[in-house]
Design a protein around this motif. Structure first.
Motif: not given
Length: 179
Positions: A92-109
């Motif tokens: 485990e370490s810091c790294g580039v966000p992995v799709y789909p957890h990388d904000s590339s998909i629009d989301a609502t709340y």
């Protein structure tokens, strides 16, 4: 308006209104116990972050969770975030966000204060840790659900948000603070 001797400078000021409810930008509280897991709600007996983890996982503690006034939601992770083996990183370490957890998909709340819930709609949208869903801890990024619902309690002063989620084998808890 200001007369500077050869003309006038004019300024128009607008009052910045502080966000209400959960609207605004949040981060994990930079303290021990800000995230943890245990067998029951509000119990982090199995594991919780230490104060040293705040520095070791700085790339996680700087992630932003943004609840916009128009009902949209953004995970703002920056260039790196905390990655685990289920995301292809070992150790485990810091790294580039992995799709789909990388904000590339629009989301609502949807925030329901009376029920004490926040629902995020949009594949890959999350609070705290990307792996935690309402039925399991993910073993592959491709298994991310389209929606996740969290129990949420906003502090009386509106600056702390306690989040809990039952993943089916226990409970994760996250303490967020308004940025």
């Amino acid at each position: 308006d200001i007369d500077f001797g050869g003309g006038w400078w004019s300024f128009k000021l607008v009052r910045e209104v502080p966000p209400t409810g959960i609207q605004g930008t949040w981060k994990l509280a930079p303290e021990a116990g800000a995230l943890g897991v245990g067998e029951n709600q509000d119990n982090v007996g199995w594991w919780s972050n230490s104060s040293a983890d705040v520095a070791t996982r700085a790339c996680l503690f700087d992630d932003k969770y943004v609840f916009n006034a128009d009902g949209t939601f953004d995970n703002v992770l920056g260039a790196d975030t905390w990655l685990e083996s289920w995301q292809g990183t070992d150790p485990e370490s810091c790294g580039v966000p992995v799709y789909p957890h990388d904000s590339s998909i629009d989301a609502t709340y949807t925030y329901d204060a009376a029920a004490g819930t926040i629902t995020l709609d949009g594949k890959g949208a999350f609070l705290g840790l990307a792996k935690v869903t309402n039925t399991t801890e993910l073993s592959s990024p491709g298994d991310a659900p389209d929606s996740v619902t969290y129990l949420a309690e906003l502090s009386a002063d509106g600056n702390t948000l306690e989040i809990d989620i039952d993943f089916g084998g226990g409970w994760w808890s996250f303490r967020l603070v308004r940025k």
